[in-house]
Write a protein that holds these residues in place. Structure first.
Motif, PDB file in Angstrom:
ATOM      1  N   LEU A   1       3.749   0.536   2.265  1.00  0.00           N
ATOM      2  CA  LEU A   1       4.206  -0.729   2.830  1.00  0.00           C
ATOM      3  C   LEU A   1       4.124  -1.786   1.735  1.00  0.00           C
ATOM      4  N   CYS A   2       5.273  -2.319   1.344  1.00  0.00           N
ATOM      5  CA  CYS A   2       5.331  -3.285   0.242  1.00  0.00           C
ATOM      6  C   CYS A   2       5.781  -4.656   0.748  1.00  0.00           C
ATOM      7  N   VAL A   3       5.141  -5.685   0.231  1.00  0.00           N
ATOM      8  CA  VAL A   3       5.562  -7.061   0.470  1.00  0.00           C
ATOM      9  C   VAL A   3       5.833  -7.662  -0.895  1.00  0.00           C
ATOM     10  N   HIS A   4       7.094  -7.977  -1.176  1.00  0.00           N
ATOM     11  CA  HIS A   4       7.500  -8.428  -2.497  1.00  0.00           C
ATOM     12  C   HIS A   4       7.480  -9.959  -2.607  1.00  0.00           C
ATOM     13  N   ASN A   5       7.090 -10.425  -3.769  1.00  0.00           N
ATOM     14  CA  ASN A   5       7.179 -11.862  -4.109  1.00  0.00           C
ATOM     15  C   ASN A   5       6.524 -12.767  -3.073  1.00  0.00           C
TER      16      ASN A   5
ATOM     17  N   LEU B   1       1.213   1.363  11.779  1.00  0.00           N
ATOM     18  CA  LEU B   1       1.365   0.100  11.046  1.00  0.00           C
ATOM     19  C   LEU B   1       0.009  -0.410  10.573  1.00  0.00           C
ATOM     20  N   HIS B   2      -1.019  -0.222  11.391  1.00  0.00           N
ATOM     21  CA  HIS B   2      -2.370  -0.635  11.002  1.00  0.00           C
ATOM     22  C   HIS B   2      -2.824   0.107   9.745  1.00  0.00           C
ATOM     23  N   MET B   3      -2.591   1.421   9.708  1.00  0.00           N
ATOM     24  CA  MET B   3      -2.969   2.203   8.534  1.00  0.00           C
ATOM     25  C   MET B   3      -2.173   1.777   7.302  1.00  0.00           C
ATOM     26  N   LEU B   4      -0.901   1.471   7.492  1.00  0.00           N
ATOM     27  CA  LEU B   4      -0.081   0.988   6.377  1.00  0.00           C
ATOM     28  C   LEU B   4      -0.601  -0.344   5.856  1.00  0.00           C
ATOM     29  N   CYS B   5      -1.030  -1.210   6.766  1.00  0.00           N
ATOM     30  CA  CYS B   5      -1.582  -2.510   6.374  1.00  0.00           C
ATOM     31  C   CYS B   5      -2.880  -2.351   5.590  1.00  0.00           C
ATOM     32  N   LEU B   6      -3.706  -1.403   6.001  1.00  0.00           N
ATOM     33  CA  LEU B   6      -4.963  -1.165   5.284  1.00  0.00           C
ATOM     34  C   LEU B   6      -4.705  -0.632   3.876  1.00  0.00           C
ATOM     35  N   HIS B   7      -3.506  -0.047   3.661  1.00  0.00           N
ATOM     36  CA  HIS B   7      -3.112   0.454   2.337  1.00  0.00           C
ATOM     37  C   HIS B   7      -2.005  -0.434   1.749  1.00  0.00           C
ATOM     38  N   LEU B   8      -1.932  -1.689   2.137  1.00  0.00           N
ATOM     39  CA  LEU B   8      -0.829  -2.571   1.739  1.00  0.00           C
ATOM     40  C   LEU B   8      -0.566  -2.518   0.230  1.00  0.00           C
ATOM     41  N   ASN B   9       0.706  -2.299  -0.126  1.00  0.00           N
ATOM     42  CA  ASN B   9       1.161  -2.187  -1.512  1.00  0.00           C
ATOM     43  C   ASN B   9       0.558  -0.982  -2.242  1.00  0.00           C
ATOM     44  N   ASP B  10      -0.037  -0.079  -1.479  1.00  0.00           N
ATOM     45  CA  ASP B  10      -0.563   1.172  -2.022  1.00  0.00           C
ATOM     46  C   ASP B  10      -0.027   2.315  -1.161  1.00  0.00           C
ATOM     47  N   VAL B  11      -0.262   3.543  -1.589  1.00  0.00           N
ATOM     48  CA  VAL B  11       0.269   4.698  -0.862  1.00  0.00           C
ATOM     49  C   VAL B  11      -0.666   5.098   0.279  1.00  0.00           C
TER      50      VAL B  11
END
Length: 237
Positions: A229-233, A168-178
């Motif tokens: 990891l995407c956070v919309h709106n 999850l940490h790695m996903l957060c560091l790439h937030l809204n990116d691959v």
């Protein structure tokens, strides 16, 4: 105050070559710990703090690849250079899969080794400076604290396992990116294989379950590349 020297772990079973290489590196102001087999190398790494590891592939007691995997479990970010008398493509690929920064075939030019060490240490320092430590991340309605491995929402806290928290940490560091699949596998599992890939899929499913209460948050599978990891709106934080 004197500048702290860069500390290098050198694991090399050839006593003459090991001593010559250690003395050469120390002559260029590196602090070198020399071990003549993989088991001693593991013990030394556990006792000390090192900025770089130089590992011979073929060693008694424990080979360099095995030692490298153990080192990466203890510190995934420490740079590695493999030394070998073999030029087999399979061995080189194995070394890079483990997480090697370079792979040098004996005999080699000592000045070239110095240049490679300098380049790797500079790259490692730049990567560390470009990704400052973050104590918490806002993911939609969730608050994630990586060090505590806690994912919280509306007063409810979910304690994550070490691998869940790392992913999850790695996903957060790439937030809204691959987040590239290979990067996560090498960083967390230290191996890119069918079985570790399936294991990561299981952990992704767990994270999706933990994040399902917020419809604005989703983890998307980008075919052939990795996860996003995407956070919309939501407003940027």
């Amino acid at each position: 105050m004197a500048e702290l020297k860069v500390k290098i772990l050198l694991a090399e079973d050839d006593p003459n070559f090991g001593i010559v290489l250690r003395d050469y590196l120390e002559l260029h102001d590196y602090d070198v710990t020399l071990c003549n087999d993989g088991c001693k190398g593991n013990a030394a790494f556990r006792k000390g703090t090192f900025d770089l590891c130089i590992l011979d592939v073929m060693m008694p007691e424990k080979d360099g690849f095995t030692l490298a995997r153990e080192i990466k479990k203890l510190n995934p970010n420490v740079p590695l250079i493999f030394l070998t008398a073999k030029t087999l493509k399979e061995d080189m690929l194995e070394g890079f899969k483990i997480g090697a920064d370079d792979y040098i075939t004996k005999p080699f030019d000592s000045e070239v080794l110095l240049c490679k060490i300098h380049a790797i240490l500079n790259r490692s320092a730049n990567n560390a400076n470009s990704k400052p430590a973050t104590s918490e991340f806002r993911i939609g309605q969730y608050l994630f604290r990586p060090k505590l491995r806690i994912l919280a929402r509306q007063g409810h806290e979910q304690k994550l396992s070490p691998k869940e928290a790392e992913l999850l940490h790695m996903l957060c560091l790439h937030l809204n990116d691959v987040l590239p699949r290979e990067e996560a596998l090498h960083q967390i599992w230290h191996e890119d294989s069918y079985f570790t890939a399936r294991s990561m899929d299981v952990y992704i499913a767990k994270l999706r379950k933990y994040l399902k209460e917020d419809a604005a948050v989703e983890i998307i599978n980008i075919h052939g590349q990795g996860y996003r990891l995407c956070v919309h709106n939501t407003a940027p934080y």
